[in-house]
Structure formats: structure tokens, C-alpha cells
Design an enzyme around this catalytic site. Structure first.
Site, PDB file in Angstrom:
ATOM      1  N   ILE B 235       6.755   2.519  -6.078  1.00  0.00           N
ATOM      2  CA  ILE B 235       6.227   1.728  -7.390  1.00  0.00           C
ATOM      3  C   ILE B 235       6.600   2.447  -8.621  1.00  0.00           C
ATOM      4  O   ILE B 235       6.521   1.934  -9.695  1.00  0.00           O
ATOM      5  CB  ILE B 235       4.537   1.938  -7.528  1.00  0.00           C
ATOM      6  CG1 ILE B 235       3.755   0.912  -8.530  1.00  0.00           C
ATOM      7  CG2 ILE B 235       3.951   3.193  -7.460  1.00  0.00           C
ATOM      8  CD1 ILE B 235       2.457   0.882  -8.410  1.00  0.00           C
ATOM      9  N   LYS B 271       3.786  -0.186 -13.045  1.00  0.00           N
ATOM     10  CA  LYS B 271       4.154   0.946 -13.473  1.00  0.00           C
ATOM     11  C   LYS B 271       5.326   0.742 -14.272  1.00  0.00           C
ATOM     12  O   LYS B 271       5.667   1.139 -15.369  1.00  0.00           O
ATOM     13  CB  LYS B 271       4.290   1.892 -12.511  1.00  0.00           C
ATOM     14  CG  LYS B 271       2.887   2.160 -11.619  1.00  0.00           C
ATOM     15  CD  LYS B 271       1.718   2.315 -12.598  1.00  0.00           C
ATOM     16  CE  LYS B 271       0.624   2.596 -11.590  1.00  0.00           C
ATOM     17  NZ  LYS B 271      -0.814   2.883 -12.064  1.00  0.00           N
TER      18      LYS B 271
END
Lengths: 473, 473
Positions: B235, B271
Site C-alpha cells: 500500500i 496512501k
């Protein structure tokens, strides 16, 4: 060691069901007025495509909401970061107002008791995780939405035990059927945690009567730890009398004392997929007066929150009360007209429908077209309708109907012209069917196709039987 | 009436993990949030790993590309098709855009197949989904410590999967060693726990480091030998701002013999692009059965089609994506440098890091006692007096006390300055006090009515160092 989980390798996702296989056939040969006029017409998808113009004209009049703006200022950053599982409060406020409006403001809802989820698919599964576990069962009146097999059972381990309803009384839920289902569950050593109903019903297209609602509430109230879930996803599609009565209205009228236990055990599921025709936006919700359920479901909603971008768009749209009022009325008018078109079209072909006042589909009686009063015959008829008539409709067996010969036919996901064409095709088919029942002509035409598909039918019906066997064991 | 029977165990246990101090600090912030002008004495939020550094780039793009919205006059002609689109395959352009972005984040060294891209409700939903596909209730997944606190909820709450920690410590900069893996695996076996796989976060949360190629290869070798799965949560892939460059498991797979069926990637735009509100979670599996099953499961957390459409547009703009990745990298590097240099002026060191939105700060020398109790006491002082919400290492299941995760990308430059000032003042005070004739420093008494109370679980965690009290007895 098994490489994948049991859930990954079983088929309780239910997608081997004919309901989904019909879609697959449609995907391979979809009707298009210009590009593929001989293709399969999709009548198995309960979508509401009748009122997009109303949404589009609202958007044209409200340019601010596009480009992530509020009062001319960009709120992109705010929305991009907003992942609070309590949801956008301005959105929940208008959702509860919208739900109240649909119920003629006879019920009001508290936004703090609403949990937003990624569609009602997620709402229903989340409720199962909150209320039940492996070894438990929920009772569902048949026929029911095929997707429930996946949504309620697959990852939760919860079982569904059917409450058999029959055409003898227009598929209404009776006390006897309820008791029988309960005993059936006991015989299967399952702990009945509740009843789930869809009101208005999918696939029947009817609203539950006050009598049925009271029966359900009394039954649940009379059993310890039993819940009642009312999936009211079609509540805004009621276009005819009798009107819609929400289970919440019944509770309001009968149990004025909010401390009574029943208030903790009745939960409503809603979504904007059907009423507003926005299934792509994944907007669902759970409504419950049970604080523990709300708390747990809120945490679980982390697994399927509604996109903040979408929450914002709808918070502005649904705040426009003039728009919502007009939309609901106009949408219902159009649904009523469209349903009438289908019903009368079928009538002209000698096919009757269950009398309905809601939903995006009709529950069609084709029992008289079956070769025999069996599910095999239903499958055979269905296959001919998909492959020869080129209409994807949903066979009753995929909805767990206990009587063969019923089909769900959707009417709100196509243009008027396409619906008329569908009726024409069906008429020709029925005419041919009645003439070929005298001769064997009809047999030869579909013979080759049927040969290659015989195996598939056998696989289908035996799978459905296995599916049913698992419940009726 | 006992609520334990009314609702499921899942709804009433606390395996959602929300009683962790990780979340308690947030509550302190929510009650008294810092604002440069309106509340300059408030708590600065340094516990939230958000990327707020590049919104201006996206906002500019939005202004220049009205077609990307289905609400603008330029884009509204697509409204109905998008609003209606609920296909769990996802919009092809969206999947292509994501595959392309993932590839670019890896310097184009790997290509991703859009057909393997599955959607889910954020990485939260993705992590839960992959567990449902790979493991049964009671099975276990190994996870190196320290790890993201919400893994407890995401991987185990509704799935019933247990986490088996693989202990890493500062003696080798928290690298995962073969010995630690073997030890964790063997201990699990001895306790009759069925280990189904290993999950890693690379780049690491909370360490902010990328796995070196050798270690990654050794992990792949390990899971191949044991025939267990490897889930790589990548991520933070595009937050790598300095050397060494990011090496994805996808790259390593190209260079060594391994069973592809065991490799799965979790991704998200929360993110790398700072869009947590849009709930874009991705599961990418090299195992066809997992893709097939996972796709069906994605029904429970599809990405809003409105959002898919917007991102399809954004991510297919090659120039924008290139510019974005480059600029984001630069700004993260700058912010990281500024923050770590600021800490160094008061001799606070962080683990050397090259990625992520946070630093793994070493405050061991400030602990009054080298224990988790000591860490908790220090943490409460930092939140209560210094007014910074940082995350204590124990909430990440770190095996050594004294480490804290501090986020630096979720605020403007000004706020970073204020935070550093406060830290410098605090450390100065602590150092002075310690130097005063060995006088015992006045430690803030533990107020029993303080809302920063530790939950029972976290107290137990401090003693045993394990997340779940039932691990290893």
C-alpha cells in the site's frame, strides 16, 4: 494441505445458479437495437432505468456538486481524506429524511441509528455477522432474491431455511408456513436467529400486508433472541395500492414504549440502487434501534464504506426536497405505466402475472406452458426462452420457489420499444408452442441446440436440486 | 435478556481491536484538535498516516478535466451508464489505470494484468477478503512485528484467522530473519495451529523501510518450502522517496523459481494518492482460483462507479501520473528530511527510513523504566502535556519498548515546526530534570477517570507481548 479456504472452494456463493448463468448467456449475445437486434433481451436484471433524466436535469441545475465544490469552494481535500465510518453526517441526515418521505412521513428515523454500507449486499451480510453465526439460521419466505444465498450465507456460515409460500394464497406468509419452517430448522439442528423478509418483495413485486407484518412481529416477539430484518430496498417503487407499510410503522403503532424488547430486534435494510437507480454507487444502509448492533455494524462497515465522493453528491441531491418529492412521484408513475404495459402484453399472450403493486418486475405464471409440473420442465422452458425466444428471464427455481412454472420478468431496465419487442417475441413463441404441441415441428428446430445443452440442463437442475437438498435435508 | 445470545460472538467480542491505545490517542485529538489560529494549544495529530502533500496536483487536474466527473456538463452524458454499472469486474478503464499506476510505482520494472485486479472496500476490505479466500476460521497467518494495529481487525475479526507474530527487533534494524520465521512457524505447529501464510507490509508500516531484495527473496523461498501463501501489502509502494529503491514481490518473482499460486498483493490508493475517502482497495493475485473467488467476494465492497470513472480518467493521464509520482516523492523526501533533522537537534533518532508517511522514532533513552509500562507513561505525557498524538510501539505489537510511530505527511509545514518546537522543549525539560542531582522526576499520576484509560486487552498485551492472550498459553 488444502491451498485455499473452504469458502473459496465451495459454491455457496450461489453463482452456479441459473439466475447468474442466464446473465452469462446474455453477456455473450446482448440485444442492441442497432448493432444486435437478434440478441438476447435482458429481463433478468432488476434495474430502474426509467428516471435517469430526472437525475441528469438536477445535475445540470446544480453545477457546484460536480468538481468537488461546495459554495464555489473546492472541498476535494476534505472529501479525499474523509474515511470516518460514522459517515458524512449531512448525508445520513438526508438519507433518513428520504426514507421518511417514502413512508409518507409516518415514520421518522434517527441518523445516529443508521450505518452506511457498500450497497445492501454489504448491509445484509454485515447484519448476519452481527446477529448470527455458524449453526444459526434465518427463515426466509420463498420465493426470495437469489443473491441472498451469497449475501447471507457464504462468508458468515449462517443457514437459510425457507418459509414455503404458495400460489394458493398469492404467496402470502402464513402462520402455518412460519411454524413449519421453524420446526424444519430445529430438525436440522439449527438455531433460528431470525426472519428476513424483503418488503416490497423481490421477486413477487407485492407489498407485505398488515396481517403478514403483524404475524411476523408477533412471531419474533414471541421467541427469545429472535430478530426480524426487513429489507426495504424497493420501498420507493410502490406505484399502486395497497400502499407500503414499513415494519417500523407497525412497531410505532403497537409498541409505544421504546424500552420493550422488540425494538432491539427489528432492523431495516435500505439502498439507493433500486429507488434511485444508482446500483453502481454502492449506497446501502442498516437501520436499527439496537445500540449494540449499530456499534458493531459501524465498525464492520470499515470493510465496505461508501465513497466520500458519492456521499457528498447524494447529500446535496437528496437535500433538495422539491427534487425528491417530484422524483418519487414521477418515478412511481413511470413504473406503474411500464408494469401495466408488461402485464397487458403478457395477457394478450394468455399469460397471467401475480397482481403486483411495486418493484421493477412481475412474477409471471407460465405453469400452463410446462410440459409437466416439474422443475425439469421449468428448466427446459427457461432454456427455450433464453435460447430460442432470446429473453433472459429468471426461473422461479433460482428464487427457491416451491412450485415450478413461475418466472420473474423485469420491466424497468429497457426502453419501451425493447419491451414491446420482447412481448412480440414471447407471443410468437407461445403461439408456436401451442401449435407444436400438436405436431413435433417445434422439437426439430431446437433439437440440435438442446442436444448440446442437455448436459448443461442436467447439470443445472441437479445442482439446483442439490442446493435445495442441502436445505431440506 | 443476555446480549451475548441476542447477538453474535463477533458483534460482542472486542476482536475488532478498537480498544487499543492506537485509537485512544485519536480520541484525545478529536476532543482538542490543533488549529494554527483557532486552537494553537491543541493536540497535533501525528498518529494518522495520511498523505496530504499533493492534493494541489489533483485539484489542478480536476479543474482542467471536467469530463472526469459524471456531474459536470462535460461529463453528465455518461451519468446513467456509470450510475448503473455494478459489474464486479469493475470498469475496464479503471482496472487498466490502476495496473498502469502500480507498474509506474515500480519504475516500470513489472507489468500488471488488469484482469487480475479485484476491487474491495479499501485495503481494509482487501486484507479481509484475501483472508476469507486463503484461510479458514482457526487458521493462522504469520506477521512480522511491529505491524499495523488494525490487522487484528482486518485479518482476524470476522474471518476467525489468528495472527502469529514473527518477532523482529532493533538489533538488526527490525529485519525479518529466517530464524525468526522458523521459530514462529515451529511454535505454531507445536501448538497445533495451522499456518496458512505469511503477510508482510512492504514498504513497512510502522518502520517506513523497504525490504531489501535478499530478505524478500528469503521470504519467498520460505513460503515456497512450507507451501504457504505470501500476502504482500504494498500500500505504501509509491511513497518510497529515497534509496534503496522499492523492490516489489512481483519483481522478485521474475527472477526466482517460485509457485505463483502462493503470491498475492494488496494495494490501495489511500496512501500513495492520499485518497482514503474514496475507498479504493485492490487485491492482485497470481492465483486464478483466488482471482475468481475474490471477484465474487468483491461484491461486498465494490468501489463506487462514480469513483472508478473519475480515477480511470485521472490514472490514464500518463503525464499527470508521471508528474504526480515524481513530485510526491520529492515532497515526501523533503518533509522527512526536515522532520528527522529537527529531531536530531535534540538527539532523537529514528530508524533510518526511505518510505512511508511516518518515522519510527527511538525514545528509549527517555523511558523512566525500560518496560512497556514505561512506554505507556511516556506516551501519556506526550499526548497530555506535549500535546502530540503519536502511536506507541506496543500498539504495533513491537517486542521492545520505547519506539513510537510519528506521522509527518498529514499536516502543513507550519504545523511540523510547531510539533518540532514542542518536542525540543519537552526533550530539553526531560534532559534537564534527569540531570538534576538524580532527583526523581515528577511523573504525572495516573488519573483513574482519565479517558486515556488502557483497555484490559492492552494491559495484557504489555505483560505478554502478544496481541491475543490465547497465543502460546
Amino acid at each position: 494441505m488444502r491451498l485455499l479456504s473452504t469458502k473459496a472452494t465451495c459454491n455457496s456463493h450461489g453463482q452456479d445458479s441459473s439466475y447468474f448463468l442466464g446473465w452469462q448467456e446474455y453477456e455473450k449475445n446482448p440485444y442492441d437495437e442497432i448493432l444486435n437486434p437478434k440478441g438476447i433481451i435482458q429481463m433478468g436484471l432488476a434495474e430502474n432505468q426509467l428516471s435517469f433524466d430526472l437525475l441528469e436535469s438536477w445535475l445540470a441545475k446544480n453545477p457546484d456538486v460536480s468538481g468537488f465544490k461546495r459554495d464555489g469552494k473546492s472541498i476535494f481535500r476534505e472529501l479525499a481524506l474523509f474515511q470516518d465510518y460514522h459517515g458524512l453526517s449531512s448525508f445520513k441526515k438526508v438519507m433518513v429524511d428520504f426514507m421518511a418521505e417514502i413512508r409518507g412521513n409516518k415514520v421518522t428515523f434517527d441518523p445516529d441509528h443508521m450505518v452506511l454500507t457498500a450497497g445492501s449486499t454489504s448491509a445484509n451480510e454485515t447484519l448476519m455477522f452481527c446477529l448470527a453465526e455458524q449453526g444459526d439460521a434465518f427463515l426466509l419466505p420463498t420465493p426470495y432474491y437469489p443473491g441472498f444465498d451469497r449475501d447471507l450465507k457464504w462468508r458468515t456460515g449462517v443457514e437459510i431455511v425457507p418459509i414455503h409460500c404458495s400460489s394458493a394464497n398469492n404467496f402470502k406468509i402464513t402462520e402455518a408456513a412460519l411454524q413449519q419452517a421453524y420446526h424444519e430448522a430445529e430438525k436440522l439442528n439449527l438455531n433460528v436467529k431470525g426472519i428476513l423478509v424483503t418488503n416490497p418483495s423481490n421477486p413477487l413485486g407485492t407489498t407485505l400486508s398488515l396481517e403478514e407484518l403483524n404475524l411476523l412481529v408477533d412471531f419474533v416477539n414471541g421467541h427469545k433472541n429472535m430478530h426480524l430484518i426487513s429489507d426495504e430496498i424497493y420501498s420507493g417503487t410502490v406505484f399502486n395500492s395497497p400502499g407500503f407499510v414499513s415494519v417500523m410503522e407497525v412497531l410505532n403503532n403497537r409498541f409505544s414504549d421504546r424500552d420493550q424488547a422488540i425494538w432491539d430486534r427489528v432492523h431495516v435494510v435500505y439502498s439507493l440502487s433500486k429507488d434511485l437507480g444508482l446500483p453502481g454507487f454502492r449506497v446501502g444502509c442498516i437501520y436499527s434501534e439496537n445500540d449494540t448492533v449499530v456499534a458493531a455494524a459501524t465498525k464492520m462497515s470499515s470493510f465496505g464504506l461508501v465513497s466520500s465522493q458519492t456521499q457528498y453528491l447524494l447529500s446535496v441531491m437528496l437535500a433538495d426536497k422539491k427534487f425528491t418529492r417530484n422524483y418519487l412521484v414521477e418515478n412511481q408513475k413511470r413504473l406503474k405505466r411500464r408494469q401495466k404495459m408488461l402485464v397487458s402484453g403478457l395477457m394478450r399472450t394468455g399469460i397471467k402475472c401475480l397482481e403486483s403493486n411495486a418493484g421493477l418486475f412481475c412474477w409471471v405464471d407460465m405453469r400452463h406452458l410446462l410440459k409437466s409440473n416439474t422443475f425439469e420442465a421449468e428448466m427446459e422452458l427457461w432454456m427455450r426462452i433464453v435460447y430460442d425466444v432470446k429473453l433472459n428471464i429468471s426461473p422461479g427455481s433460482s428464487c427457491h420457489c416451491s412450485e415450478p412454472g413461475w418466472f420473474r420478468v423485469c420491466f424497468a431496465n429497457m426502453s419501451e420499444e425493447t419491451l414491446k419487442l420482447a412481448m412480440k417475441r414471447l407471443k410468437s413463441f407461445v403461439v408456436e408452442l401451442s401449435s407444436s404441441s400438436d405436431t413435433d415441428n417445434g422439437e426439430n428446430k431446437a433439437h440440435s441446440k438442446r442436444n448440446s445443452l442437455t448436459k448443461w440442463v442436467f447439470r443445472l437442475s441437479s445442482r439446483d436440486h442439490r442446493h435445495r437438498d442441502q436445505e431440506e435435508r | 435478556m443476555s446480549h451475548q445470545q441476542l447477538l453474535s460472538k463477533i458483534a460482542t467480542n472486542d476482536k475488532h481491536g478498537e480498544n487499543s491505545p492506537y485509537f485512544d490517542g485519536w480520541k484525545a485529538y478529536d476532543r482538542n484538535p490543533f488549529h494554527s489560529t483557532k486552537n494553537p494549544q491543541g493536540v497535533i495529530q501525528m498518529g494518522l498516516a495520511e498523505n496530504q502533500l499533493c492534493f494541489d496536483l489533483i485539484e489542478e487536474w480536476i479543474r482542467n478535466n471536467p469530463k472526469a466527473s459524471i456531474c459536470t456538463p462535460e461529463g453528465v452524458h455518461q451519468f446513467r451508464d456509470i450510475a448503473n454499472f455494478q459489474d464486479y469486474h469493475g470498469l475496464p478503464q479503471f482496472r487498466k489505470g490502476v495496473a498502469n499506476f502500480m507498474s509506474k510505482a515500480r519504475g516500470g520494472r513489472v507489468k500488471y494484468d488488469p484482469e487480475r485486479i479485484l476491487m474491495s472496500g479499501g485495503a481494509t476490505g482487501a486484507n479481509e477478503l484475501i483472508m476469507f479466500c486463503l484461510a479458514d476460521p482457526g487458521d493462522a497467518f504469520m506477521v512480522p512485528t511491529p505491524y499495523y494495529p488494525a490487522f487484528v481487525r482486518d485479518l482476524g475479526w470476522r474471518t476467525g484467522v489468528q495472527l502469529v507474530p514473527v518477532h523482529c527487533d532493533s538489533s538488526n534494524n527490525f529485519k525479518v530473519t529466517r530464524e525468526a520465521l522458523e521459530q514462529a512457524y515451529d511454535n505454531a505447529k507445536k501448538s497445533n495451529i495451522d499456518v496458512k501464510g505469511l503477510i508482510i507490509t512492504n514498504p513497512s508500516n510502522p518502520l517506513g523501510t523497504t525490504l531489501d531484495e535478499e530478505t524478500l527473496k528469503s521470504l519467498v523461498r520460505f513460503i515456497n518450502e512450507k507451501n504457504i501463501h505470501l500476502v504482500c501489502d504494498e500500500i505504501y509502494a509509491a511513497t518510497v522517496f529515497s534509496a534503496p529503491k522499492f523492490v516489489s514481490v512481483s519483481e522478485v518473482m521474475q527472477e526466482m523459481k517460485c509457485n505463483k499460486e502462493l503470491i498475492h498483493i494488496i494495494y490501495s490508493l489511500s496512501k500513495d494518492m492520499g485518497l482514503p475517502g474514496f475507498r479504493v482497495g485492490i487485491v492482485y493475485s497470481y492465483n486464478n482460483d483466488v482471482v475468481s473467488c475474490g471477484r465474487k467476494m468483491s461484491s461486498f465492497g465494490l468501489v463506487s462507479s462514480q469513483t472508478q470513472h473519475f480515477l480511470a480518467s485521472l490514472l490514464s493521464d500518463e503525464d499527470f501520473v508521471n508528474k504526480y509520482l515524481e513530485t510526491s516523492k520529492k515532497r515526501l523526501a523533503k518533509r522527512h528530511r526536515f522532520f528527522t533533522k529537527g529531531l536530531e537537534t535534540v538527539s532523537i533518532t529514528c530508524l533510518a527510513s526511505n518510505s512511508g508517511l511516518f518515522c519510527w522514532m527511538n525514545l528509549r533513552r527517555l523511558l523512566k523504566e525500560q518496560s512497556f509500562e514505561g512506554e505507556m507513561k511516556l506516551w501519556r505525557v506526550i499526548v497530555d502535556e506535549v500535546k502530540l498524538n503519536v502511536s506507541p510501539g506496543s500498539s504495533f505489537n513491537c517486542s521492545e519498548p520505547g519506539w513510537f510511530r510519528v506521522c509527518f505527511a498529514n499536516m502543513d509545514d507550519e504545523t511540523v515546526e510547531v510539533a518540532l518546537k514542542r518536542i525540543r522543549a519537552f526533550v530539553g525539560r526531560e534532559t534537564n530534570d534527569n540531570n538534576n542531582n538524580g532527583k526523581r522526576v515528577e511523573v504525572k499520576r495516573w488519573k483513574s477517570n482519565n479517558n486515556l484509560r488502557l483497555s484490559f486487552n492492552s494491559r495484557r498485551r504489555i505483560k505478554s507481548g502478544y496481541t491475543l492472550p490465547n497465543m502460546y498459553g
